[in-house]
Enzyme design. Sequence first.
Site, mmCIF file in Angstrom:
data_model
loop_
_atom_site.group_PDB
_atom_site.id
_atom_site.type_symbol
_atom_site.label_atom_id
_atom_site.label_comp_id
_atom_site.label_asym_id
_atom_site.label_seq_id
_atom_site.Cartn_x
_atom_site.Cartn_y
_atom_site.Cartn_z
ATOM 1 N N PRO A 112 -67.033 -73.154 -31.264
ATOM 2 C CA PRO A 112 -66.289 -73.801 -30.177
ATOM 3 C C PRO A 112 -65.870 -72.778 -29.133
ATOM 4 O O PRO A 112 -65.309 -71.736 -29.475
ATOM 5 C CB PRO A 112 -65.068 -74.383 -30.895
ATOM 6 C CG PRO A 112 -64.911 -73.559 -32.142
ATOM 7 C CD PRO A 112 -66.300 -73.150 -32.529
ATOM 8 N N MET A 113 -66.137 -73.066 -27.865
ATOM 9 C CA MET A 113 -65.756 -72.122 -26.806
ATOM 10 C C MET A 113 -65.211 -72.857 -25.589
ATOM 11 O O MET A 113 -65.943 -73.609 -24.929
ATOM 12 C CB MET A 113 -66.973 -71.274 -26.412
ATOM 13 C CG MET A 113 -67.238 -70.166 -27.415
ATOM 14 S SD MET A 113 -68.700 -69.205 -26.999
ATOM 15 C CE MET A 113 -69.998 -70.342 -27.420
ATOM 16 N N THR A 114 -63.940 -72.618 -25.314
ATOM 17 C CA THR A 114 -63.284 -73.198 -24.146
ATOM 18 C C THR A 114 -63.976 -72.727 -22.885
ATOM 19 O O THR A 114 -64.212 -71.530 -22.711
ATOM 20 C CB THR A 114 -61.799 -72.772 -24.129
ATOM 21 O OG1 THR A 114 -61.172 -73.406 -25.232
ATOM 22 C CG2 THR A 114 -61.106 -73.163 -22.843
ATOM 23 N N GLY A 173 -62.566 -76.578 -27.557
ATOM 24 C CA GLY A 173 -61.370 -77.319 -27.923
ATOM 25 C C GLY A 173 -61.101 -78.407 -26.899
ATOM 26 O O GLY A 173 -61.218 -78.180 -25.686
ATOM 27 N N GLN A 231 -64.157 -80.379 -31.115
ATOM 28 C CA GLN A 231 -63.055 -79.657 -31.752
ATOM 29 C C GLN A 231 -61.741 -80.216 -31.206
ATOM 30 O O GLN A 231 -61.442 -80.076 -30.012
ATOM 31 C CB GLN A 231 -63.121 -78.151 -31.474
ATOM 32 C CG GLN A 231 -62.042 -77.416 -32.281
ATOM 33 C CD GLN A 231 -61.873 -75.953 -31.938
ATOM 34 O OE1 GLN A 231 -61.718 -75.621 -30.758
ATOM 35 N NE2 GLN A 231 -61.882 -75.095 -32.931
ATOM 36 N N HIS A 277 -58.855 -78.245 -35.086
ATOM 37 C CA HIS A 277 -58.554 -76.841 -34.757
ATOM 38 C C HIS A 277 -57.257 -76.446 -35.464
ATOM 39 O O HIS A 277 -56.161 -76.713 -34.986
ATOM 40 C CB HIS A 277 -58.408 -76.698 -33.238
ATOM 41 C CG HIS A 277 -58.455 -75.268 -32.757
ATOM 42 N ND1 HIS A 277 -58.278 -74.180 -33.596
ATOM 43 C CD2 HIS A 277 -58.665 -74.743 -31.515
ATOM 44 C CE1 HIS A 277 -58.364 -73.062 -32.889
ATOM 45 N NE2 HIS A 277 -58.606 -73.376 -31.621
ATOM 46 N N GLY A 278 -57.429 -75.789 -36.599
ATOM 47 C CA GLY A 278 -56.258 -75.344 -37.368
ATOM 48 C C GLY A 278 -56.125 -73.834 -37.350
ATOM 49 O O GLY A 278 -55.531 -73.257 -38.264
ATOM 50 N N ALA A 279 -56.683 -73.197 -36.303
ATOM 51 C CA ALA A 279 -56.770 -71.724 -36.282
ATOM 52 C C ALA A 279 -56.044 -71.102 -35.091
ATOM 53 O O ALA A 279 -55.446 -71.798 -34.265
ATOM 54 C CB ALA A 279 -58.248 -71.313 -36.259
ATOM 55 N N HIS A 280 -56.065 -69.779 -35.050
ATOM 56 C CA HIS A 280 -55.762 -68.947 -33.867
ATOM 57 C C HIS A 280 -54.342 -69.058 -33.326
ATOM 58 O O HIS A 280 -54.094 -68.667 -32.190
ATOM 59 C CB HIS A 280 -56.758 -69.246 -32.725
ATOM 60 C CG HIS A 280 -58.190 -69.047 -33.129
ATOM 61 N ND1 HIS A 280 -59.239 -69.399 -32.346
ATOM 62 C CD2 HIS A 280 -58.728 -68.519 -34.244
ATOM 63 C CE1 HIS A 280 -60.383 -69.110 -32.960
ATOM 64 N NE2 HIS A 280 -60.088 -68.579 -34.125
ATOM 65 N N TYR A 336 -52.530 -71.937 -32.784
ATOM 66 C CA TYR A 336 -52.175 -73.183 -32.093
ATOM 67 C C TYR A 336 -51.413 -74.097 -33.055
ATOM 68 O O TYR A 336 -51.111 -73.696 -34.186
ATOM 69 C CB TYR A 336 -53.436 -73.833 -31.502
ATOM 70 C CG TYR A 336 -54.089 -72.914 -30.486
ATOM 71 C CD1 TYR A 336 -53.455 -72.660 -29.266
ATOM 72 C CD2 TYR A 336 -55.269 -72.248 -30.762
ATOM 73 C CE1 TYR A 336 -54.016 -71.779 -28.345
ATOM 74 C CE2 TYR A 336 -55.831 -71.374 -29.852
ATOM 75 C CZ TYR A 336 -55.196 -71.135 -28.644
ATOM 76 O OH TYR A 336 -55.736 -70.249 -27.733
HETATM 77 C C1 LIG Z 1 -65.257 -68.024 -23.999
HETATM 78 C C2 LIG Z 1 -64.726 -68.302 -25.381
HETATM 79 C C3 LIG Z 1 -63.899 -69.402 -25.593
HETATM 80 C C4 LIG Z 1 -63.425 -69.697 -26.888
HETATM 81 N N1 LIG Z 1 -62.706 -70.862 -27.096
HETATM 82 C C5 LIG Z 1 -62.442 -71.261 -28.374
HETATM 83 C C6 LIG Z 1 -61.938 -72.570 -28.638
HETATM 84 O O1 LIG Z 1 -61.790 -73.422 -27.756
HETATM 85 N N2 LIG Z 1 -61.666 -72.875 -29.931
HETATM 86 C C7 LIG Z 1 -61.845 -71.990 -30.951
HETATM 87 O O2 LIG Z 1 -61.555 -72.327 -32.110
HETATM 88 N N3 LIG Z 1 -62.358 -70.747 -30.720
HETATM 89 C C8 LIG Z 1 -62.684 -70.385 -29.487
HETATM 90 N N4 LIG Z 1 -63.299 -69.169 -29.254
HETATM 91 C C9 LIG Z 1 -63.666 -68.321 -30.392
HETATM 92 C C10 LIG Z 1 -65.122 -68.594 -30.826
HETATM 93 O O3 LIG Z 1 -65.239 -69.888 -31.401
HETATM 94 C C11 LIG Z 1 -65.630 -67.569 -31.854
HETATM 95 O O4 LIG Z 1 -64.858 -67.652 -33.018
HETATM 96 C C12 LIG Z 1 -65.597 -66.151 -31.307
HETATM 97 O O5 LIG Z 1 -66.194 -66.080 -30.023
HETATM 98 C C13 LIG Z 1 -66.294 -65.178 -32.232
HETATM 99 O O6 LIG Z 1 -67.659 -65.436 -32.267
HETATM 100 P P1 LIG Z 1 -68.720 -64.437 -31.490
HETATM 101 O O7 LIG Z 1 -68.374 -63.066 -31.943
HETATM 102 O O8 LIG Z 1 -70.058 -64.930 -31.994
HETATM 103 O O9 LIG Z 1 -68.513 -64.642 -30.037
HETATM 104 C C14 LIG Z 1 -63.746 -68.841 -27.980
HETATM 105 C C15 LIG Z 1 -64.566 -67.719 -27.733
HETATM 106 C C16 LIG Z 1 -65.071 -67.455 -26.474
HETATM 107 C C17 LIG Z 1 -66.002 -66.281 -26.287
#
Ligand SMILES: Cc1cc2nc3c(=O)[nH]c(=O)nc-3n(C[C@H](O)[C@H](O)[C@H](O)COP(=O)(O)O)c2cc1C
Length: 372
Positions: free
Chosen positions: A32-34, A66, A109, A176-179, A181
């Site tokens: 997932p990537m915002t 997310g 997500q 999304h139960g991580a990071h 939030y």
């Molecule tokens: C631009 C960007 C936005 C992200 N947004 C979210 C998100 O919305 N939700 C989430 O759980 N993780 C988010 N992450 C974390 C990623 O899901 C992932 O765990 C993290 O990038 C590590 O993976 P990688 O090393 O392959 O990039 C984000 C990461 C990036 C790079």
Amino acid sequence: MSTASAERATSVLMRPLSLGSLLLPNRIVMAPMTREHSPDGIPGDDVARYYGRRAAGGVGLIITEGTYVGHESAGNSARVPCFHGAEALAGWSAVADEVHRAGGRIVPQLWHTGMDRAVGAPPVPDAPRIGPSGVPLDDSEPGVTMTQSDIDNVIAAFATAAAEAEAIGFDGVEIHGAHGYLVDQFLWSHTNRRTDTYGGDTASRARFAAEIVEACREAVSPDFPILFRLSQWKMQHFQARIAETPQELEVILGRLAEAGADVFHCSTRRFHLPEFEGSDLNLAGWARKLSGRPSISVGSVGFDNEFLQSFQGQQGKVTGIDGLLDRMERDEFDLVAVGRGLLANPDWTAKVLNDRWDELRPFHVGLLGTLH
Ligand SMILES: Cc1cc2nc3c(=O)[nH]c(=O)nc-3n(C[C@H](O)[C@H](O)[C@H](O)COP(=O)(O)O)c2cc1C
């Protein structure tokens, strides 16, 4: 660069996997990537095409960025997509259709930012900033401690979103139960100081998350997959832990599995680091071992730096994936999520499986400006 042979990568990563009603053709997941490319919370055609390109590139499962559940305090940006309201849901339905047309599978997500929300931030500027105990994640002002009715409303918002996800054609949901939030703020003792049944020991801190899973499970078909993303680290606190020991982790996962979570998505910044002393297993390895459920690993796959270093402008080098394949051959975990690799390369999967390593583009923050 150390590269895996295409044959080895194919034999490890191209194994299918069933998750309830969902059959995945391979073990590669888009993390997932915002992206903040959804003005007024509505994902448009460009968002649909962005995900469609990853599906066409061969990724086994897409987890969307997310997306806010329908609770007034869930959000922190007017450009992050909502998962409620007719227009946003129509946009998401078009995203799911585009991904399916390209042969892919996709889950949203579901997200509530809790105390991470800035006071006065859109999409609902007047909404209170809420958390289990109102404890901020940084040095900002305390927020509002959630009442039982706040808790009930948030749980209901997640359940409604899960039901909508199934109704508009998604293949499952991820909570999304991580990071750091909202859901994670309950799991973490630093932000959860409650003295009622939602706070205290590890099991009590997992209650809110478990009730969300349970409500989602009741709102969807029995075999509709529910993924749960968890992490030890928080965006503002890399050393934070929700489980100091495997025993504590087992308590959390046990409650979530019992509530109906099918898959544990274990977010680490570097997948190759062991989680607890005395074993080489990473967090996803422990989750699989302790829960008996499939798990997803993630973090720096194919890169020599982690994603938050990338945000600070450090350009990571593309690396091989032999270490990943070693772990997956041992079935330490079932699936691997790739973030930056897939953001920079919609066809990351095809490139990796066909030894086209020289064609892999590195990630840099400039890529976030557009949806390509
Ligand atoms: C631009 C960007 C936005 C992200 N947004 C979210 C998100 O919305 N939700 C989430 O759980 N993780 C988010 N992450 C974390 C990623 O899901 C992932 O765990 C993290 O990038 C590590 O993976 P990688 O090393 O392959 O990039 C984000 C990461 C990036 C790079």
